[in-house]
Design an enzyme around this catalytic site. Structure first.
Site, mmCIF file in Angstrom:
data_model
loop_
_atom_site.group_PDB
_atom_site.id
_atom_site.type_symbol
_atom_site.label_atom_id
_atom_site.label_comp_id
_atom_site.label_asym_id
_atom_site.label_seq_id
_atom_site.Cartn_x
_atom_site.Cartn_y
_atom_site.Cartn_z
ATOM 1 C CE LYS A 144 -0.673 0.537 4.986
ATOM 2 N NZ LYS A 144 0.141 1.769 5.050
ATOM 3 C CB THR A 145 3.982 2.302 1.750
ATOM 4 O OG1 THR A 145 3.432 1.990 3.034
ATOM 5 C CG2 THR A 145 4.789 3.579 1.857
ATOM 6 C CG ASP A 192 -0.799 5.222 4.768
ATOM 7 O OD1 ASP A 192 -1.424 4.242 4.331
ATOM 8 O OD2 ASP A 192 0.336 5.140 5.259
ATOM 9 C CD GLU A 193 -1.886 2.027 8.184
ATOM 10 O OE1 GLU A 193 -2.965 1.425 8.251
ATOM 11 O OE2 GLU A 193 -0.787 1.450 8.145
ATOM 12 C CD GLN A 206 -3.319 -4.881 8.589
ATOM 13 O OE1 GLN A 206 -2.338 -4.763 9.315
ATOM 14 N NE2 GLN A 206 -3.223 -4.816 7.270
ATOM 15 N NE ARG A 252 1.181 -7.762 11.227
ATOM 16 C CZ ARG A 252 0.992 -6.995 10.171
ATOM 17 N NH1 ARG A 252 1.913 -6.132 9.790
ATOM 18 N NH2 ARG A 252 -0.108 -7.092 9.442
#
Length: 679
Positions: free
Chosen positions: A37-38, A224-225, A255, A601
């Protein structure tokens, strides 16, 4: 502006490209864990500039942490071959808001040189207000008041907008403090972090000419987020995007794990309702984990109803199955996991790429004890090592002074904790007398009291604690050291002090104290325990080389490791009983999202475990496997057969036929009992 020769659209999958080149109109990018995503959001910024859709200063790009903002700036600068200042409106919600507020401070009743105060200053200001208004801070702590103020600000409420609930006098008292607090901030030409966004929204709503400046300037907005946004942040964005509607929000509803910080998942889920004709793009290809890990996580999260839906996949390896193990108790769990690391994983991965993710920070104690014993380096990420936490040091100081009265350092640490009017000047008086007469602080206190040289108010507190010291020394002769610890925490007022604060941090400290008492059961006497603590805090000062990572699942968000251990998957611990009691099904879904975050993770190997029994307040309590374990897809799980560490035969799954996957009556009885409790 020169774009780097390397094509920034290369090495992207179909959905990533679609997310980058569809610039106009509202867009929601549902980006799964490890889906890049970044890379997408930074490439989208570059694409806007390359296509000459906007100049850099006409792009607003916000995220939640300074670390994320720096990473985005660096990536964009690298692609554009420009200095980091090339995107002037890229930063956190708070940093961008501060920039806007500086420009229009007068509209908020401030001047542009206003000060942004931190939490310590906030608490000091609230304490002063409480003192002036005769509010007993022992009954209602400044931290508790501040938590209410922060909640109101997150909901966009200034004091004049808050309606105190009837029948709750405490809330009315806090609202009055909030009014004085805001008035005082204005007099001081200051604001807190919550004000930065709230005052900007207030300016936009009441000064249309100022809002128009930014509506005309910002042609594109990227977030973002977005799943972590709260009400006031969402409102801030809605105001700035309402003219052009070129807003692109990136995030993952699976998330969203920060509701306790004010995050509202409905901002993400309702995005397409707020912005008509929203284009929703899903990034489902994962570049981090093996397929078995992804399938296990996807199967688990399918049980949530509040989600937009997606399924992670990878074109990489199937990888190893997720290991599921049951241990006899928490100590065996720590031993078993350390053995796996020592005998298997250490040969394949760096310790820096191995992590143990817990639901509650107190769980780290047994792992810390084990690693200290076998000499394995470890770090507690986002937290303090168990025996270095303030509440643990305070408790141990009580025990040290009971063990031997000459321990002046322990005496000084706890003589005024909780507050008993023995301030710095009184302690200096004791030190001066002790040096002059070669006495310890406790003996000095007795002598000064006999000579009537202690101030009356201080005398009351000092006499009370000295009498308690003598009582506790007598108690130690007839009670176990861990029983004495409970008595001390109760009679000293230490437990009450933490309970009265009524905040998350204090609740965590109380849990740590319970874990301390549990750990004391492992030692025959007080002397042995104190020696262990001294060695634990001195041995582990500086570990060179590699270290296993210990942290909560919340702290692990955004990180990745080759191998991840997820211990403590038991009802009451995970999902956490208190969360379920307070928020019911909403909390259950968030706890499940937390499990999803923990699983994703791991890049190569993931280990889940639970125990049959855990020590709770000195008693063994039978544990029940977390409901999340039943929700894991069978085809992605391998149930590990283990033996108890003392060599006696013990198989957690002795009632399970591994080959056929048939659960025998023994397992069925355990699950039936678990399900009955859940219902």
């Amino acid at each position: 502006m020169e774009i780097i020769k390397q094509n920034y659209l290369s090495n992207l999958n179909k959905n990533q490209k679609e997310a980058i080149i569809n610039l106009d109109g509202p867009c929601l990018i549902v980006a799964g864990a490890g889906s890049g995503k970044t890379k997408v959001i930074t490439s989208r910024v570059v694409h806007i500039i390359k296509e000459k859709k906007a100049w850099p200063n006409q792009i607003l790009c916000v995220t939640f942490t300074n670390k994320a903002a720096r990473e985005m700036q660096n990536r964009i600068a690298k692609l554009l071959k420009e200095k980091q200042s090339s995107i002037p409106w890229l930063g956190t919600f708070h940093s961008v808001s501060a920039k806007i507020l500086r420009r229009h401070a007068e509209a908020a009743g401030l001047n542009s040189r206003f000060t942004i105060i931190d939490q310590e200053d906030q608490l000091r200001l609230i304490k002063n207000i409480c003192k002036a208004e005769n509010i007993d801070t022992k009954k209602i702590s400044p931290q508790f008041i501040l938590s209410f103020i922060n909640q109101w600000k997150n909901k966009g409420l200034l004091p004049k907008n808050v309606v105190a609930k009837k029948g709750i006098p405490l809330e009315k008292t806090i609202l009055n403090v909030y009014k004085f607090y805001q008035e005082r901030l204005q007099i001081l030409n200051s604001c807190d972090f919550g004000d930065l966004i709230l005052l900007c929204v207030n300016i936009f709503e009441n000064h249309n000419n100022i809002l128009e400046l930014y509506l005309n300037n910002f042609k594109y907005i990227l977030v973002d987020e977005y799943q972590d946004s709260n009400y006031i942040q969402s409102k801030w964005l809605n105001l700035l995007a309402k003219k052009k509607n070129n807003i692109c929000c990136v995030g993952d509803d699976d998330q969203s794990i920060y509701s306790w910080r004010g995050a509202e998942i409905k901002n993400f889920l309702d995005f397409s309702k707020i912005y008509k004709n929203t284009k929703i793009i899903r990034l489902e290809q994962n570049y981090r984990s093996t397929q078995n890990i992804l399938s296990a996580a996807s199967g688990l999260i399918l049980n949530n109803s509040d989600r937009l839906g997606k399924k992670l996949w990878t074109d990489g390896k199937e990888g190893e199955l997720v290991k599921l193990t049951c241990y006899k108790n928490g100590r065996e769990e720590a031993v078993g996991i350390s053995d796996i690391i020592e005998k298997k994983l250490k040969k394949k991965y760096s310790l820096n790429n191995i992590s143990i993710l817990v639901r509650a920070i107190f769980q780290t104690r047994e792992f810390e004890e084990r690693f200290l014993k076998i000499g394995m380096g470890y770090r507690v990420v986002g937290g303090t090592k168990f025996y270095e936490r303030a509440e643990i040091k305070d408790s141990v100081a009580f025990l040290r002074i009971i063990n031997q009265k000459n321990d002046d350092l322990a005496f000084e640490r706890i003589i005024n904790v909780p507050k008993r009017s023995v301030g710095d000047s009184s302690i200096k008086q004791l030190y001066d007398w002790g040096r002059k007469n070669k006495k310890c602080l406790e003996d000095s206190a007795y002598e000064l009291l006999q000579l009537n040289k202690i101030k009356p108010k201080t005398k009351l507190g000092l006499v009370k604690i000295l009498n308690l010291f003598n009582k506790w020394r007598s108690d130690l002769k007839i009670k176990k050291h861990y029983e004495l610890m409970e008595i001390i925490l109760d009679e000293s007022g230490y437990s009450k002090m933490l309970k009265d604060k009524k905040d998350l941090e204090s609740e965590g400290r109380l849990e740590n104290l319970k874990e301390l008492i549990r750990g004391m059961h492992d030692f025959d006497n007080l002397q042995g325990f104190l020696e262990h603590v001294a060695l634990a805090t001195s041995i582990d000062q500086d570990w060179d080389g590699e270290k296993v990572n210990l942290m909560t699942m919340h702290a692990a968000k955004g990180l990745e490791f080759d191998a991840v251990f997820l211990p403590g998957w038991e009802e009451g611990l995970f999902p956490h009983q208190k969360s379920l009691e307070e928020k019911g099904d909403l909390a259950l879904e968030e706890e499940r999202r937390l499990a999803y975050v923990g699983l994703t993770r791991a890049k190569k190997e993931s280990f889940i475990s639970f125990v049959m029994n855990r020590m709770y307040r000195g008693d063994w309590v039978e544990s029940l496997a977390s409901r999340f374990i039943d929700e894991l897809p069978e085809e992605n799980i391998k149930k590990e057969e283990i033996k108890e560490q003392n060599s006696e035969d013990f198989f957690f799954n002795q009632d399970i036929d591994y080959e056929e996957g048939i659960r025998s009556p023994g397992w069925a009885r355990l699950q039936k009992k678990r399900l009955k409790r859940i219902k």
